[in-house]
Design an enzyme around this catalytic site. Structure first.
Site, mmCIF file in Angstrom:
data_model
loop_
_atom_site.group_PDB
_atom_site.id
_atom_site.type_symbol
_atom_site.label_atom_id
_atom_site.label_comp_id
_atom_site.label_asym_id
_atom_site.label_seq_id
_atom_site.Cartn_x
_atom_site.Cartn_y
_atom_site.Cartn_z
ATOM 1 N N HIS A 138 0.796 -1.232 0.000
ATOM 2 C CA HIS A 138 0.000 0.000 0.000
ATOM 3 C C HIS A 138 0.831 1.288 0.000
ATOM 4 O O HIS A 138 0.524 2.242 0.708
ATOM 5 C CB HIS A 138 -0.949 0.002 1.205
ATOM 6 N N HIS A 141 -9.650 2.534 -0.032
ATOM 7 C CA HIS A 141 -9.671 1.400 0.897
ATOM 8 C C HIS A 141 -10.777 1.560 1.949
ATOM 9 O O HIS A 141 -10.539 1.370 3.146
ATOM 10 C CB HIS A 141 -8.295 1.278 1.553
ATOM 11 N N GLU A 162 -11.578 -3.157 -3.195
ATOM 12 C CA GLU A 162 -10.482 -2.320 -3.686
ATOM 13 C C GLU A 162 -10.296 -2.574 -5.181
ATOM 14 O O GLU A 162 -9.736 -3.596 -5.569
ATOM 15 C CB GLU A 162 -9.204 -2.645 -2.919
HETATM 16 C C1 GLA Z 1 -5.515 -4.888 1.992
HETATM 17 C C2 GLA Z 1 -4.633 -6.059 2.042
HETATM 18 C C3 GLA Z 1 -4.852 -6.764 3.322
HETATM 19 C C4 GLA Z 1 -4.597 -5.851 4.493
HETATM 20 C C5 GLA Z 1 -5.481 -4.655 4.360
HETATM 21 C C6 GLA Z 1 -5.181 -3.642 5.432
HETATM 22 O O1 GLA Z 1 -6.827 -5.244 1.817
HETATM 23 O O2 GLA Z 1 -4.797 -6.938 0.944
HETATM 24 O O3 GLA Z 1 -3.998 -7.877 3.410
HETATM 25 O O4 GLA Z 1 -3.266 -5.440 4.494
HETATM 26 O O5 GLA Z 1 -5.303 -4.061 3.120
HETATM 27 O O6 GLA Z 1 -5.158 -4.200 6.699
#
Ligand code: GLA
Length: 382
Positions: free
Chosen positions: A132, A206, A344
């Site tokens: 991220h 997100h 997402e």
């Molecule tokens: C995304 C990732 C997850 C986790 C979340 C935040 O969805 O794929 O594995 O890291 O973000 O907690």
């Protein structure tokens, strides 16, 4: 003595003129201070409101959506987005709640990739991988903000300059994201970026949703459809193996709507790796990059529903597997595992290391443009 005749048509016209003058220009969007960070920076919150009374709150910090107030099938509003009351918590406690994620949403294996013969090393922040956008990703930066309204929508445009080398990524990147909330309860997120040197990019939002209310417990009863015949299986650190596997006959099959909880406990190895669903579905498209329906989800209890549209090739469907009740959410909420889900829209994780995945490379002179729409509605009892 004068006689006054009550004429509803004239009164109605007068009221709608007044409401036109007040609502359209003033009420659709408002801004106030949300909080102050430890370094003294002030964080603003914009409220985007539509003519139906629904509203969405968005920060200039990380473009974070902190609240989404939409009606259930009886018309009762509830806030369906998880979040925090306190600005600082978005820097310290937040698993990317509501945030714009970049420069590269999702994972890049070991934080390494090569581009045009150059090797790049990114900040590592997730069991040996880059996740991220790194340690201080786009979700933790204050974006420049401009608000405006149209006849049927409120719009917030956010701009961020990410310097060459930011979290290890090459090229100075300018990212612009416009949130539009209209009278049909549609939230459109339009992403735009340019760079001065070849780089990789993958932006998303997100938000964590619970269609019964942000603090309403499990989402396992919500019914999900994902328009995807394949998904990208992962290793135990959630890096894709490179394969695109059919969902047919597996727990990943959401082609026909099914409750999120139906197969989540099946003991499947992929589900064990993710502690639940935390995978990328390969969206079925009439043509690559077509803007189409990608997923629908509804709560049989509240009737609230999301129709998700995107031009992106992938969708990370995540079932709040790492929520564990340890962070204090809004209104003292205690968010538990499976207390929310995320949708997402994205390019596939670790694309820079998988030539068979759609490219995430952005070069000088090119423009990254992508659009995702969350349409909030209701369904009758099923
Ligand atoms: C995304 C990732 C997850 C986790 C979340 C935040 O969805 O794929 O594995 O890291 O973000 O907690």
């Amino acid at each position: 003595m004068k006689k006054y005749i009550f004429c509803p048509a004239i009164v109605g016209a007068f009221l709608s003129l007044v409401s036109c003058m007040t609502n359209e220009k003033l009420d659709r969007i408002s801004v106030k201070q949300f909080g102050v960070l430890d370094d003294g920076r002030s964080v603003q919150v914009y409220t985007l409101k539509n003519s139906t009374g629904s509203s969405i709150d968005i920060l200039d910090l990380g473009g974070i959506i902190t609240a989404i107030n939409v009606p259930d099938r009886e018309g009762h509003l509830a806030d369906i987005a998880l979040g925090f009351d306190n600005a600082k918590q978005y820097l310290t406690d937040s698993p990317y709640m509501g945030a714009l994620v970049g420069r590269y949403a999702n994972r890049i294996a070991r934080g390494k990739f090569s581009l045009d013969g150059n090797d790049y090393t990114l900040a590592i922040n997730n069991i040996g991988n880059a996740l991220h956008g790194g340690i201080v990703g786009f979700d933790k930066k204050i974006w420049q903000s401009t608000a405006r309204t149209t006849d049927d929508a409120a719009m917030l445009t956010l701009t961020l300059l990410s310097s060459d080398g930011d979290e290890g990524y090459p090229g100075a990147l300018t990212a612009t994201v416009t949130y539009t909330f209209d009278d049909q309860n549609r939230l459109t997120i339009a992403y735009h970026a340019t760079t001065d040197k070849a780089t990789v990019i993958n932006l998303t939002n997100h938000s964590y949703f619970n269609l019964n209310g942000h603090n309403a417990g499990s989402i396992l009863d919500h019914v999900m459809m994902i328009k995807a015949g394949t998904y990208t299986p992962v290793d135990e650190t959630l890096i894709p193996t490179g394969e695109m596997a059919p969902v047919n006959g597996t727990v990943f099959d959401f082609e026909s709507p099914k409750p999120i909880g139906r197969d989540i406990g099946a003991g499947e190895q992929q589900i064990q790796f993710g502690l639940g669903y935390d995978h990328n579905w390969v969206l079925e498209k009439s043509a690559p990059n077509d803007f189409e329906l990608a997923a629908t989800v509804y709560s049989p209890k509240s009737g609230r529903m999301i129709n998700l549209y995107t031009d992106q090739p992938g969708l990370q469907f995540y079932t709040g597997n790492f929520l564990d009740g340890t962070v204090a959410g809004k209104e003292n909420a205690n968010y538990q595992k499976r207390g929310a889900f995320c949708l997402e829209t994205q390019h596939f994780p670790d694309s820079p290391n998988h030539p068979n995945f759609p490219t995430t490379v952005l070069r000088p002179g090119e423009t990254y443009e992508t659009t995702t729409v969350f349409e909030f509605g209701v369904i009758d009892r099923d």
